[in-house]
Design a protein around this motif. Structure first.
Motif, PDB file in Angstrom:
ATOM      1  N   LEU A   1       0.755  -1.306  -0.052  1.00 53.73           N
ATOM      2  CA  LEU A   1      -0.057  -0.075   0.206  1.00 53.73           C
ATOM      3  C   LEU A   1       0.783   1.184   0.098  1.00 53.73           C
ATOM      4  N   HIS A   2       0.687   2.254  -0.930  1.00 54.24           N
ATOM      5  CA  HIS A   2       1.415   3.442  -1.068  1.00 54.24           C
ATOM      6  C   HIS A   2       0.537   4.473  -1.014  1.00 54.24           C
ATOM      7  N   PRO A   3       0.357   5.287   0.273  1.00 59.21           N
ATOM      8  CA  PRO A   3      -0.360   6.538   0.188  1.00 59.21           C
ATOM      9  C   PRO A   3       0.222   7.818  -0.303  1.00 59.21           C
TER      10      PRO A   3
ATOM     11  N   PHE B   1      11.459  11.821   3.387  1.00 56.81           N
ATOM     12  CA  PHE B   1      12.843  11.791   2.979  1.00 56.81           C
ATOM     13  C   PHE B   1      13.121  10.407   2.705  1.00 56.81           C
ATOM     14  N   ASP B   2      13.245   9.913   1.441  1.00 59.53           N
ATOM     15  CA  ASP B   2      13.466   8.485   1.156  1.00 59.53           C
ATOM     16  C   ASP B   2      14.914   8.220   1.020  1.00 59.53           C
ATOM     17  N   LEU B   3      15.711   7.481   1.855  1.00 61.02           N
ATOM     18  CA  LEU B   3      17.254   7.388   1.730  1.00 61.02           C
ATOM     19  C   LEU B   3      17.333   6.204   1.101  1.00 61.02           C
ATOM     20  N   ASP B   4      18.004   6.367  -0.130  1.00 57.82           N
ATOM     21  CA  ASP B   4      18.415   5.120  -1.081  1.00 57.82           C
ATOM     22  C   ASP B   4      19.998   5.062  -1.347  1.00 57.82           C
ATOM     23  N   PRO B   5      20.310   4.069  -0.357  1.00 55.47           N
ATOM     24  CA  PRO B   5      21.779   3.601  -0.451  1.00 55.47           C
ATOM     25  C   PRO B   5      22.147   3.057  -2.022  1.00 55.47           C
TER      26      PRO B   5
ATOM     27  N   LEU C   1      11.835   1.800   8.594  1.00 53.75           N
ATOM     28  CA  LEU C   1      12.641   1.010   7.825  1.00 53.75           C
ATOM     29  C   LEU C   1      11.889   0.796   6.412  1.00 53.75           C
ATOM     30  N   SER C   2      12.257   0.837   5.317  1.00 55.12           N
ATOM     31  CA  SER C   2      11.421   0.694   4.275  1.00 55.12           C
ATOM     32  C   SER C   2      10.912  -0.504   3.940  1.00 55.12           C
ATOM     33  N   GLY C   3      11.565  -1.823   4.579  1.00 57.47           N
ATOM     34  CA  GLY C   3      11.112  -3.162   4.014  1.00 57.47           C
ATOM     35  C   GLY C   3      12.097  -3.430   2.922  1.00 57.47           C
ATOM     36  N   GLY C   4      12.753  -2.780   2.563  1.00 55.85           N
ATOM     37  CA  GLY C   4      13.724  -2.953   1.370  1.00 55.85           C
ATOM     38  C   GLY C   4      15.179  -2.436   1.744  1.00 55.85           C
ATOM     39  N   LYS C   5      15.741  -1.486   1.039  1.00 57.08           N
ATOM     40  CA  LYS C   5      17.008  -1.442   1.309  1.00 57.08           C
ATOM     41  C   LYS C   5      17.225  -0.425   2.360  1.00 57.08           C
ATOM     42  N   GLY C   6      16.371   0.555   2.515  1.00 65.77           N
ATOM     43  CA  GLY C   6      16.643   1.842   2.903  1.00 65.77           C
ATOM     44  C   GLY C   6      15.776   1.998   4.139  1.00 65.77           C
ATOM     45  N   VAL C   7      15.751   3.605   4.336  1.00 62.77           N
ATOM     46  CA  VAL C   7      15.153   4.115   5.521  1.00 62.77           C
ATOM     47  C   VAL C   7      14.312   5.162   5.074  1.00 62.77           C
ATOM     48  N   HIS C   8      13.153   5.726   5.604  1.00 59.81           N
ATOM     49  CA  HIS C   8      12.388   6.760   5.335  1.00 59.81           C
ATOM     50  C   HIS C   8      12.334   7.401   6.628  1.00 59.81           C
ATOM     51  N   VAL C   9      12.443   8.903   6.298  1.00 60.44           N
ATOM     52  CA  VAL C   9      12.283   9.873   7.671  1.00 60.44           C
ATOM     53  C   VAL C   9      11.037  10.639   7.192  1.00 60.44           C
TER      54      VAL C   9
ATOM     55  N   GLN D   1       2.854  11.619  -6.071  1.00 60.17           N
ATOM     56  CA  GLN D   1       3.837  10.698  -5.697  1.00 60.17           C
ATOM     57  C   GLN D   1       3.345  10.001  -4.373  1.00 60.17           C
ATOM     58  N   THR D   2       4.184   8.896  -4.096  1.00 63.83           N
ATOM     59  CA  THR D   2       3.557   7.896  -2.866  1.00 63.83           C
ATOM     60  C   THR D   2       4.959   7.453  -2.309  1.00 63.83           C
ATOM     61  N   SER D   3       4.960   7.097  -0.996  1.00 62.83           N
ATOM     62  CA  SER D   3       5.868   6.254  -0.378  1.00 62.83           C
ATOM     63  C   SER D   3       5.137   5.078   0.342  1.00 62.83           C
TER      64      SER D   3
ATOM     65  N   LEU E   1       3.537  -4.752   3.734  1.00 66.17           N
ATOM     66  CA  LEU E   1       4.410  -5.690   3.540  1.00 66.17           C
ATOM     67  C   LEU E   1       4.919  -5.350   2.104  1.00 66.17           C
ATOM     68  N   ARG E   2       6.082  -6.062   1.641  1.00 64.46           N
ATOM     69  CA  ARG E   2       6.782  -5.867   0.433  1.00 64.46           C
ATOM     70  C   ARG E   2       6.900  -6.964  -0.429  1.00 64.46           C
ATOM     71  N   ALA E   3       6.856  -6.707  -1.596  1.00 67.79           N
ATOM     72  CA  ALA E   3       6.719  -7.867  -2.612  1.00 67.79           C
ATOM     73  C   ALA E   3       8.138  -7.788  -2.967  1.00 67.79           C
ATOM     74  N   ARG E   4       9.321  -8.133  -2.324  1.00 66.99           N
ATOM     75  CA  ARG E   4      10.440  -8.222  -2.550  1.00 66.99           C
ATOM     76  C   ARG E   4      11.144  -9.712  -1.876  1.00 66.99           C
ATOM     77  N   GLU E   5      12.152 -10.101  -2.470  1.00 65.16           N
ATOM     78  CA  GLU E   5      12.732 -11.364  -2.463  1.00 65.16           C
ATOM     79  C   GLU E   5      12.805 -11.671  -0.639  1.00 65.16           C
TER      80      GLU E   5
HETATM   81  P1  ATP Z   1      14.121   0.878  -0.692  1.00 67.50           P
HETATM   82  O1  ATP Z   1      14.095   1.139   0.749  1.00 67.50           O
HETATM   83  O2  ATP Z   1      14.585  -0.377  -1.280  1.00 67.50           O
HETATM   84  O3  ATP Z   1      14.334   2.107  -1.732  1.00 67.50           O
HETATM   85  P2  ATP Z   1      11.409   2.049  -1.103  1.00 67.50           P
HETATM   86  O4  ATP Z   1      10.079   1.765  -0.850  1.00 67.50           O
HETATM   87  O5  ATP Z   1      12.101   3.235  -0.539  1.00 67.50           O
HETATM   88  O6  ATP Z   1      12.498   0.770  -0.690  1.00 67.50           O
HETATM   89  P3  ATP Z   1      12.045   3.501  -3.790  1.00 67.50           P
HETATM   90  O7  ATP Z   1      12.308   2.774  -4.863  1.00 67.50           O
HETATM   91  O8  ATP Z   1      13.031   4.076  -3.232  1.00 67.50           O
HETATM   92  O9  ATP Z   1      11.643   2.118  -2.671  1.00 67.50           O
HETATM   93  O10 ATP Z   1      10.699   4.294  -3.977  1.00 67.50           O
HETATM   94  C1  ATP Z   1      10.137   4.798  -3.016  1.00 67.50           C
HETATM   95  C2  ATP Z   1       8.751   4.934  -3.036  1.00 67.50           C
HETATM   96  O11 ATP Z   1       8.293   5.479  -4.286  1.00 67.50           O
HETATM   97  C3  ATP Z   1       8.107   3.669  -2.827  1.00 67.50           C
HETATM   98  O12 ATP Z   1       7.744   3.352  -1.530  1.00 67.50           O
HETATM   99  C4  ATP Z   1       6.583   3.887  -3.728  1.00 67.50           C
HETATM  100  O13 ATP Z   1       5.569   4.524  -3.029  1.00 67.50           O
HETATM  101  C5  ATP Z   1       7.086   4.734  -4.727  1.00 67.50           C
HETATM  102  N1  ATP Z   1       7.410   4.007  -6.048  1.00 67.50           N
HETATM  103  C6  ATP Z   1       8.601   3.458  -6.402  1.00 67.50           C
HETATM  104  N2  ATP Z   1       8.596   3.099  -7.758  1.00 67.50           N
HETATM  105  C7  ATP Z   1       7.244   3.178  -8.119  1.00 67.50           C
HETATM  106  C8  ATP Z   1       6.581   2.599  -9.088  1.00 67.50           C
HETATM  107  N3  ATP Z   1       7.203   1.937 -10.057  1.00 67.50           N
HETATM  108  N4  ATP Z   1       5.263   2.646  -9.241  1.00 67.50           N
HETATM  109  C9  ATP Z   1       4.541   3.481  -8.308  1.00 67.50           C
HETATM  110  N5  ATP Z   1       5.099   3.833  -7.115  1.00 67.50           N
HETATM  111  C10 ATP Z   1       6.593   3.595  -6.889  1.00 67.50           C
END
Ligand code: ATP
Ligand code: MN
Ligand code: MN
Length: 275
Positions: free
Chosen positions: A90-92, A108-112, A143-151, A207-209, A215-219
């Protein structure tokens, strides 16, 4: 690790109140995975009747000027209908459906980039926190559930999307200028070795976060989990919580998942030159 649709539904039912506190009443993008976790997924932002009767349609104007109906939920029923339609993530938006043009939340989406360790990621998050504090804003770590952190930064509605985005861009640019060895603020440089992309682009209209507790559809099948600042370093990675661990955490939590969040929702965004 296999996760069944039943487990996904049980998980979202258990954390429904916390998910709804994050996404309720906001336009949502859904990541739907009809093949389950690990299968093919697709993003959906437009409403469809088939999503369910408790899933609301939000008419809004898109970038190109066209009107479209987006998705919003306000109830456990709505959330479970989305899950029934194989929604995994879910991405609001950072604004409410009934106040679309005035953001009430910055991220602030921190992407390493490659080769950035957890210590550097957490240092960057604390750096963002410190810079926000210097202009009177409190930020919260997820924790983003992926690689990084969101503030995540709640703000009192008022500023336009352009003003909100401008503030975030200015802060990211300042960081990249002062510490080019650590940060970049340009999407085209995001994948550079050893640096962290301060992704401020989440803070534009449309845009969304990812939602807290999504949950994340990641490996690695991580979950986006809000953490207290003092927990961040020992979390160890952005995907430290899988479904089961996140569930245990949510069940054990008492009170606010982010202490101070409620009070911070009234904080005002300062003018850009102050950053
Ligand atoms: P990570 O920590 O691995 O970066 P993340 O969720 O922050 O995980 P990002 O690729 O940095 O992933 O994307 C940040 C946000 O942007 C996502 O959480 C999502 O809401 C939105 N986003 C990214 N890619 C898409 C996409 N292809 N379509 C729609 N929304 C997206
Ligand atoms: Mn990210
Ligand atoms: Mn990003």
């Amino acid at each position: 690790m296999g996760i069944t649709k039943r487990e996904v539904a049980d998980y979202y039912r258990a954390v429904a109140d916390r998910v709804l506190a994050d996404v309720g009443g906001r336009p949502l993008s859904l990541l739907r995975c009809p093949g389950g976790v690990g299968g093919q997924c697709f993003f959906q932002k437009h409403h469809a009747r088939a999503l369910g009767g408790a899933v609301r349609a939000i008419p809004l104007r898109e970038k190109d000027g066209d009107e479209a109906c987006y998705v919003a939920i306000d109830s456990v029923e709505g959330l479970l209908e989305l899950v029934q339609m194989n929604t995994l993530e879910l991405h609001p938006w950072g604004s409410m459906a009934d106040d679309l043009e005035r953001p009430d939340r910055l991220v602030f989406d921190l992407d390493p980039g490659p080769g950035v360790d957890w210590k550097a990621i957490t240092a960057a998050a604390r750096d963002v926190r410190k810079r926000l504090a210097a202009v009177g804003l409190e930020g919260f770590a997820r924790l983003s559930g992926g690689k990084g952190v969101h503030v995540v930064v709640p703000i009192r509605p008022g500023p336009s999307w352009d003003e909100a985005r401008g503030f975030c861009e200015a802060l990211a640019n300042t960081m990249a200028q002062q510490r080019p060895d650590r940060y970049v603020a340009t999407a085209s440089k995001a994948k550079r070795d050893g640096v962290i992309f301060i992704d401020w682009l989440r803070n534009a209209r449309g845009q969304t976060s990812v939602s807290s507790w999504s949950l994340r559809a990641r490996e690695s099948a991580g979950v986006a989990v809000p953490v207290r600042w003092e927990e961040l370093a020992r979390a160890g990675s952005g995907d430290a919580y899988d479904l089961r661990r996140a569930l245990r955490r949510a069940t054990a939590l008492r009170g606010e998942e982010w202490p101070g969040w409620g009070d911070a929702c009234d904080q005002a965004l300062p003018d850009v030159p102050d950053v």
